[in-house]
Design a protein around this motif. Structure first.
Motif, PDB file in Angstrom:
ATOM      1  N   HIS A   1      53.210  44.310  31.420  1.00  0.00           N
ATOM      2  CA  HIS A   1      52.885  45.677  31.033  1.00  0.00           C
ATOM      3  C   HIS A   1      53.906  46.292  30.070  1.00  0.00           C
ATOM      4  CE1 HIS A   1      49.364  46.287  33.552  1.00  0.00           C
ATOM      5  NE2 HIS A   1      49.945  45.463  34.395  1.00  0.00           N
ATOM      6  N   ASP A   2      55.023  45.608  29.841  1.00  0.00           N
ATOM      7  CA  ASP A   2      55.998  46.097  28.868  1.00  0.00           C
ATOM      8  C   ASP A   2      55.613  45.703  27.445  1.00  0.00           C
ATOM      9  OD1 ASP A   2      57.612  47.310  30.796  1.00  0.00           O
ATOM     10  OD2 ASP A   2      58.701  45.442  31.179  1.00  0.00           O
ATOM     11  N   LYS A   3      54.634  44.798  27.310  1.00  0.00           N
ATOM     12  CA  LYS A   3      54.214  44.321  25.989  1.00  0.00           C
ATOM     13  C   LYS A   3      52.711  44.509  25.822  1.00  0.00           C
ATOM     14  CE  LYS A   3      57.831  40.834  25.764  1.00  0.00           C
ATOM     15  NZ  LYS A   3      58.131  39.403  25.666  1.00  0.00           N
ATOM     16  N   LEU A   4      52.251  45.749  25.928  1.00  0.00           N
ATOM     17  CA  LEU A   4      50.828  46.031  25.787  1.00  0.00           C
ATOM     18  C   LEU A   4      50.384  45.856  24.339  1.00  0.00           C
ATOM     19  CD1 LEU A   4      50.468  49.262  27.964  1.00  0.00           C
ATOM     20  CD2 LEU A   4      49.841  46.927  28.580  1.00  0.00           C
ATOM     21  N   PRO A   5      49.218  45.260  24.120  1.00  0.00           N
ATOM     22  CA  PRO A   5      48.716  45.155  22.749  1.00  0.00           C
ATOM     23  C   PRO A   5      48.232  46.514  22.267  1.00  0.00           C
ATOM     24  CG  PRO A   5      47.108  44.313  24.290  1.00  0.00           C
ATOM     25  CD  PRO A   5      48.338  44.648  25.089  1.00  0.00           C
ATOM     26  N   SER A   6      47.985  46.610  20.991  1.00  0.00           N
ATOM     27  CA  SER A   6      47.508  47.851  20.406  1.00  0.00           C
ATOM     28  C   SER A   6      45.989  47.938  20.559  1.00  0.00           C
ATOM     29  CB  SER A   6      47.893  47.888  18.932  1.00  0.00           C
ATOM     30  OG  SER A   6      47.360  49.031  18.321  1.00  0.00           O
ATOM     31  N   LEU A   7      45.517  49.058  21.073  1.00  0.00           N
ATOM     32  CA  LEU A   7      44.083  49.329  21.194  1.00  0.00           C
ATOM     33  C   LEU A   7      43.898  50.811  20.936  1.00  0.00           C
ATOM     34  CD1 LEU A   7      41.165  48.523  22.065  1.00  0.00           C
ATOM     35  CD2 LEU A   7      41.828  49.229  24.368  1.00  0.00           C
TER      36      LEU A   7
END
Length: 80
Positions: free
Chosen positions: A39-45
């Motif tokens: 959860h520290d590296k969420l993709p962009s959406l």
């Protein structure tokens, strides 16, 4: 429709509200589900009105108005 990259997954529920067959680009998004290992590296959406994975419940309500339904426990689900 499912998008996968490494340990991240985003699935979209596409809805055709008409009676005729339509291309997905001409339909509506009926739901978005996410699954992330880190959860520290969420993709962009980014959705309409600037809503992102980091948006709050209040951000969503400010952008789309009051939901027709919402859950009271986690995870919070807003229905429009």
């Amino acid at each position: 429709m499912v998008f996968k990259k490494e340990d991240h997954e985003i699935s979209l529920e596409i809805v055709n509200t008409g009676k005729e067959v339509k291309a997905m680009k001409d339909c509506q998004v009926g739901g978005v589900n996410t699954s992330f290992a880190d959860h520290d590296k969420l993709p962009s959406l980014k959705l309409a009105q600037g809503i992102t994975l980091g948006s709050t419940k209040e951000d969503v309500i400010n952008a789309y108005g009051p939901p027709s339904q919402q859950t009271s426990e986690q995870p919070i689900i807003l229905t429009y």
